[in-house]
Design an enzyme around this catalytic site. Sequence first.
Site: not given
Length: 87
Positions: A38, A50
């Site tokens: 998250e 990411y």
Amino acid sequence: LLNLCVHPNAQRLGYGRRLLSALLLKGADAGADKVFLEVRPSNAVALRLYASVGFEQVGIRPAYYQAENGREDAVILAATLHQQPPR
């Protein structure tokens, strides 16, 4: 993946990418198929990192993080790990 942190003095020097790559390899070597994490939607640097290693958004956790003016959502990301051939 619970926490991935790089000291502010060492950010933008490639340490986060190397640490993340090592963690993903360890996960694949351990037989994991997917990894989840998250991140705050306001953390554009982390989101780019990411995405560059194959994470994709799979959900939103509304009002998850404490923020200066109330709450901030959490973007849920996932990546499929590629199993390494036996060594």
